[in-house]
Write a protein that holds these residues in place. Structure first.
Motif, short mmCIF file in Angstrom:
data_model
loop_
_atom_site.label_atom_id
_atom_site.label_comp_id
_atom_site.label_asym_id
_atom_site.label_seq_id
_atom_site.Cartn_x
_atom_site.Cartn_y
_atom_site.Cartn_z
N GLU A 283 -10.78 -2.76 -28.70
CA GLU A 283 -9.79 -2.23 -29.62
C GLU A 283 -9.17 -0.96 -29.05
N ASP A 284 -7.93 -0.70 -29.42
CA ASP A 284 -7.34 0.60 -29.10
C ASP A 284 -7.38 1.47 -30.35
N SER A 285 -6.97 2.71 -30.22
CA SER A 285 -7.09 3.65 -31.35
C SER A 285 -6.23 3.23 -32.53
N GLU A 286 -5.08 2.60 -32.27
CA GLU A 286 -4.20 2.18 -33.36
C GLU A 286 -4.79 1.03 -34.16
N SER A 287 -5.35 0.02 -33.47
CA SER A 287 -5.93 -1.11 -34.19
C SER A 287 -7.18 -0.69 -34.94
N PHE A 288 -7.95 0.25 -34.35
CA PHE A 288 -9.12 0.76 -35.05
C PHE A 288 -8.69 1.51 -36.31
N LYS A 289 -7.64 2.30 -36.18
CA LYS A 289 -7.13 3.06 -37.33
C LYS A 289 -6.73 2.12 -38.46
N ALA A 290 -6.04 1.03 -38.14
CA ALA A 290 -5.59 0.08 -39.16
C ALA A 290 -6.79 -0.55 -39.87
N ALA A 291 -7.83 -0.89 -39.11
CA ALA A 291 -9.01 -1.51 -39.72
C ALA A 291 -9.75 -0.53 -40.61
N ILE A 292 -9.83 0.72 -40.19
CA ILE A 292 -10.50 1.74 -40.99
C ILE A 292 -9.71 2.04 -42.27
N GLU A 293 -8.40 2.04 -42.16
CA GLU A 293 -7.58 2.25 -43.36
C GLU A 293 -7.80 1.13 -44.37
N LEU A 294 -7.97 -0.11 -43.89
CA LEU A 294 -8.28 -1.23 -44.78
C LEU A 294 -9.60 -0.99 -45.49
N PHE A 295 -10.61 -0.55 -44.73
CA PHE A 295 -11.90 -0.26 -45.35
C PHE A 295 -11.77 0.82 -46.41
N GLU A 296 -11.06 1.88 -46.11
CA GLU A 296 -10.94 2.99 -47.05
C GLU A 296 -10.21 2.57 -48.32
N GLU A 297 -9.22 1.70 -48.20
CA GLU A 297 -8.52 1.19 -49.38
C GLU A 297 -9.47 0.38 -50.25
N TYR A 319 -22.17 -2.42 -42.42
CA TYR A 319 -21.90 -3.84 -42.65
C TYR A 319 -20.51 -4.23 -42.12
N TYR A 320 -19.54 -3.38 -42.37
CA TYR A 320 -18.16 -3.66 -41.95
C TYR A 320 -18.05 -3.73 -40.43
N ARG A 328 -12.18 -7.33 -40.68
CA ARG A 328 -10.97 -6.52 -40.44
C ARG A 328 -9.69 -7.32 -40.70
N ASN A 329 -9.81 -8.64 -40.81
CA ASN A 329 -8.64 -9.49 -41.07
C ASN A 329 -8.51 -9.88 -42.54
N TYR A 330 -9.43 -9.39 -43.39
CA TYR A 330 -9.38 -9.72 -44.81
C TYR A 330 -8.25 -8.95 -45.50
N GLN A 331 -7.84 -9.49 -46.63
CA GLN A 331 -6.98 -8.74 -47.53
C GLN A 331 -7.85 -7.76 -48.31
N ARG A 332 -7.22 -6.74 -48.88
CA ARG A 332 -7.99 -5.69 -49.54
C ARG A 332 -8.91 -6.22 -50.61
N LEU A 333 -8.42 -7.06 -51.50
CA LEU A 333 -9.25 -7.56 -52.60
C LEU A 333 -10.37 -8.47 -52.10
N GLU A 334 -10.08 -9.22 -51.05
CA GLU A 334 -11.12 -10.05 -50.45
C GLU A 334 -12.24 -9.17 -49.92
N LEU A 335 -11.85 -8.07 -49.29
CA LEU A 335 -12.84 -7.16 -48.71
C LEU A 335 -13.63 -6.46 -49.82
N VAL A 336 -12.96 -6.07 -50.89
CA VAL A 336 -13.65 -5.46 -52.03
C VAL A 336 -14.73 -6.42 -52.54
N ASP A 337 -14.37 -7.70 -52.68
CA ASP A 337 -15.30 -8.69 -53.20
C ASP A 337 -16.54 -8.81 -52.31
N VAL A 338 -16.31 -8.86 -50.99
CA VAL A 338 -17.43 -9.01 -50.06
C VAL A 338 -18.29 -7.75 -50.05
#
Length: 343
Positions: A283-297, A319-320, A328-338
């Motif tokens: 991963e590069d820093s940009e793709s990592f940032k996007a995945a972390i932002e998904l987690f935080e949401e 776990y993430y 990292r490819n989930y939608q926000r609500l899918e990730l919340v559920d998991v």
């Protein structure tokens, strides 16, 4: 200088050279006693009354139990010739650590100062370990010292990282971490030493449960030591310094830097990454940032009043990261559920 090498073997557990050797008291006093301070004195020097008997026996001519020395040097791993090993050890003796025998060395030094009749040519046996990484050295330190009250696993990790890394004063806004004589790279991310040690503890123990106010500190240290010994850290293909270098690369982005400054994020990441290092290393820093932002949401969806936020954050980041390729490819609500189903 007096140093005799008898055998060179390979320790398959810590992937290190194991050497049996001998020297004399003169060499020990001149070359080994100064090494006591290299680890900020692993264990506090005990009151001399505990070693009065040994002091008297040394004067009488006893054989002192063997000392254990250690070195971190990948080049030393390759040496198999006895004479070549002897030259290597003499050349690098100042870089050694006393893994076992600090109290005995201190007693020898005191005996030398107090008793002119001490035979400084008397034989002293040595066990010497040459490790390729400080992860494996820590594992061996803990197996040697676990159960000895003055030397907890947490303390061992702290003193070794202090010796291997340079930390600016912790009151600094940006306490820069810089490696000493290891891979000689400057790390962009700034860790407080205490946070760094927590991340390293979590990595070695393969557990986010390294802080628990329900357990008294002494018992928690014992639990952590047991976790480290059970975690098969010596079988890991990555070292903690690899993780630090990865964090360093991701932290080229300021928001990632800020994210890693949260110690709970750091702890969770340092455990989860053991499973998924090759994937995240691509991963590069940009793709990592996007995945972390998904987690935080997704994490914002949790009811903070109903959970222990720090503990939950460590657990869910672990776990993430362990399931990075999928989550990292989930939608926000899918990730919340998991994530809501993670214990």
């Amino acid at each position: 200088m007096s140093l005799n090498i008898y055998s060179i073997d390979f320790d398959n557990v810590i992937k290190s050279r194991y050497i049996t050797a001998s020297t004399n008291y003169k060499f020990a006093i001149e070359q080994l006693v100064p090494l006591i301070s290299r680890l900020e004195i692993q264990r506090n020097i005990q009151d001399s009354k505990f070693y009065n008997r040994l002091e008297k026996d040394l004067v009488k001519g006893c054989i002192m139990p063997a000392l254990t020395l250690a070195f971190i040097d990948p080049k030393g791993i390759e040496i198999q010739d006895l004479e070549e090993m002897r030259v290597f050890l003499l050349k690098n003796i100042d870089e050694g650590f006393i893994l076992d025998g600090i109290q005995r060395l201190n007693t020898l030094s005191r005996t030398f100062n107090n008793s002119p009749e001490l035979n400084i040519d008397a034989i002293l046996f040595l066990n010497i370990v040459i490790c390729s990484s400080m992860d494996n050295l820590l594992y061996r330190m803990i197996t040697l010292n676990n159960g000895q009250k003055p030397m907890s696993a947490r303390h061992q990790i702290e003193i070794l990282t202090t010796n291997m890394f340079e930390f600016e004063i912790e009151s600094s806004d940006i306490p820069v971490l810089n490696e000493k004589k290891y891979k000689q790279k400057r790390v962009k991310i700034a860790f407080n030493k205490a946070d760094f040690v927590k991340g390293y503890l979590a990595f070695l123990a393969n557990s986010t449960n390294i802080e628990n106010q329900k357990i008294i500190e002494e018992k928690l240290d014992e639990l952590i030591a047991d976790k480290i010994l059970d975690s098969n850290v010596t079988d890991d293909e990555i070292e903690f310094v690899d993780i630090i270098n990865l964090i360093n690369r991701f932290s080229e982005d300021p928001s990632n830097f800020k994210w890693f400054k949260n110690v709970n994020n750091l702890i969770g990441f340092c455990v989860g990454i053991k499973i998924n290092y090759p994937l995240l290393n691509n991963e590069d820093s940009e793709s990592f940032k996007a995945a972390i932002e998904l987690f935080e949401e997704a994490f914002k969806s949790f009811n903070y009043s109903k959970i222990k936020v720090g503990r939950m954050r460590r657990t869910l980041i672990n776990y993430y990261v362990k399931n990075w390729g999928t989550l990292r490819n989930y939608q926000r609500l899918e990730l919340v559920d998991v994530l809501s189903q993670v214990d």
